[in-house]
Design a protein around this motif. Sequence first.
Motif, PDB file in Angstrom:
ATOM      1  N   LEU A 167      17.905  27.453 -83.416  1.00 32.55           N
ATOM      2  CA  LEU A 167      17.505  26.043 -83.419  1.00 32.55           C
ATOM      3  C   LEU A 167      16.770  25.702 -84.709  1.00 32.55           C
ATOM      4  N   SER A 168      15.826  26.538 -85.093  1.00 33.99           N
ATOM      5  CA  SER A 168      15.038  26.280 -86.305  1.00 33.99           C
ATOM      6  C   SER A 168      15.922  26.179 -87.541  1.00 33.99           C
ATOM      7  N   ASN A 169      17.010  26.940 -87.561  1.00 32.37           N
ATOM      8  CA  ASN A 169      17.902  26.953 -88.727  1.00 32.37           C
ATOM      9  C   ASN A 169      19.082  25.995 -88.604  1.00 32.37           C
ATOM     10  N   SER A 170      19.173  25.299 -87.490  1.00 32.76           N
ATOM     11  CA  SER A 170      20.323  24.419 -87.267  1.00 32.76           C
ATOM     12  C   SER A 170      20.187  23.097 -88.019  1.00 32.76           C
ATOM     13  N   PRO A 171      21.260  22.652 -88.670  1.00 35.20           N
ATOM     14  CA  PRO A 171      21.224  21.335 -89.316  1.00 35.20           C
ATOM     15  C   PRO A 171      21.208  20.196 -88.285  1.00 35.20           C
TER      16      PRO A 171
ATOM     17  N   LEU B 289      24.016  13.794 -69.615  1.00 34.15           N
ATOM     18  CA  LEU B 289      23.163  12.791 -68.966  1.00 34.15           C
ATOM     19  C   LEU B 289      21.867  12.541 -69.746  1.00 34.15           C
ATOM     20  N   GLU B 290      21.408  13.540 -70.475  1.00 33.71           N
ATOM     21  CA  GLU B 290      20.200  13.379 -71.292  1.00 33.71           C
ATOM     22  C   GLU B 290      20.496  12.775 -72.664  1.00 33.71           C
ATOM     23  N   ALA B 291      21.764  12.605 -72.998  1.00 30.69           N
ATOM     24  CA  ALA B 291      22.163  12.078 -74.305  1.00 30.69           C
ATOM     25  C   ALA B 291      21.966  10.569 -74.332  1.00 30.69           C
ATOM     26  N   ASN B 292      20.710  10.171 -74.387  1.00 25.70           N
ATOM     27  CA  ASN B 292      20.368   8.747 -74.335  1.00 25.70           C
ATOM     28  C   ASN B 292      19.854   8.210 -75.666  1.00 25.70           C
ATOM     29  N   GLY B 293      19.933   9.029 -76.707  1.00 24.85           N
ATOM     30  CA  GLY B 293      19.534   8.591 -78.033  1.00 24.85           C
ATOM     31  C   GLY B 293      18.036   8.534 -78.273  1.00 24.85           C
ATOM     32  N   GLN B 294      17.250   9.077 -77.352  1.00 26.10           N
ATOM     33  CA  GLN B 294      15.798   8.949 -77.457  1.00 26.10           C
ATOM     34  C   GLN B 294      15.077  10.240 -77.839  1.00 26.10           C
ATOM     35  N   SER B 295      15.773  11.361 -77.833  1.00 28.28           N
ATOM     36  CA  SER B 295      15.118  12.612 -78.245  1.00 28.28           C
ATOM     37  C   SER B 295      16.046  13.395 -79.164  1.00 28.28           C
ATOM     38  N   THR B 296      15.422  14.206 -80.000  1.00 26.09           N
ATOM     39  CA  THR B 296      16.195  15.048 -80.904  1.00 26.09           C
ATOM     40  C   THR B 296      16.646  16.296 -80.149  1.00 26.09           C
ATOM     41  N   ILE B 297      17.576  16.993 -80.724  1.00 26.63           N
ATOM     42  CA  ILE B 297      18.037  18.247 -80.129  1.00 26.63           C
ATOM     43  C   ILE B 297      16.882  19.235 -80.063  1.00 26.63           C
ATOM     44  N   TYR B 298      16.054  19.278 -81.093  1.00 26.53           N
ATOM     45  CA  TYR B 298      14.874  20.150 -81.111  1.00 26.53           C
ATOM     46  C   TYR B 298      13.957  19.834 -79.928  1.00 26.53           C
ATOM     47  N   GLU B 299      13.665  18.563 -79.726  1.00 25.02           N
ATOM     48  CA  GLU B 299      12.812  18.153 -78.609  1.00 25.02           C
ATOM     49  C   GLU B 299      13.445  18.515 -77.268  1.00 25.02           C
ATOM     50  N   PHE B 300      14.760  18.324 -77.169  1.00 22.92           N
ATOM     51  CA  PHE B 300      15.459  18.610 -75.923  1.00 22.92           C
ATOM     52  C   PHE B 300      15.372  20.095 -75.565  1.00 22.92           C
TER      53      PHE B 300
END
Length: 146
Positions: free
Chosen positions: A17-21, A63-74
Amino acid sequence: MFGIFKKKKELPPFNDLSNSPLKDKYFIRTSRWDWLDETMIHVVDNNAPRMITMDLWPQLIYLEANGQSTIYEFVFEMADKYGRGQEVPDELDVTILDMINSLLNDQLIQLFDSKKELPYYLDKPIAEQDKEKAHQLMVKDGFIEE
């Protein structure tokens, strides 16, 4: 007061995750969906005449793909859901990133650099939408042609 003795949950380093673009990207669903039963959804494929059902992880991400959080946060939100005494899997970030890539390849989600609001017709399950309102908004947004 009683929380002072709480042991902080040990988290894996999540190196992938840390290295993911993708880590700082916001993710948003791109297809209409509805409940198939109490636990499973079906998604209307915009690119083919079919309905898609998903396993648990891709469905949760969709279902969580609501545009309000980043992948890192998720990823960290999901790690936080593991209860006391449950070890967070070392590969949780890899699993989530793989599922996100699969949903991207199927064109069921998109990534953005900033937060996005879901349009009405993608936010709610189809059965909970006003059909006329959804249709008008989809035509207006160019989501469908009339």
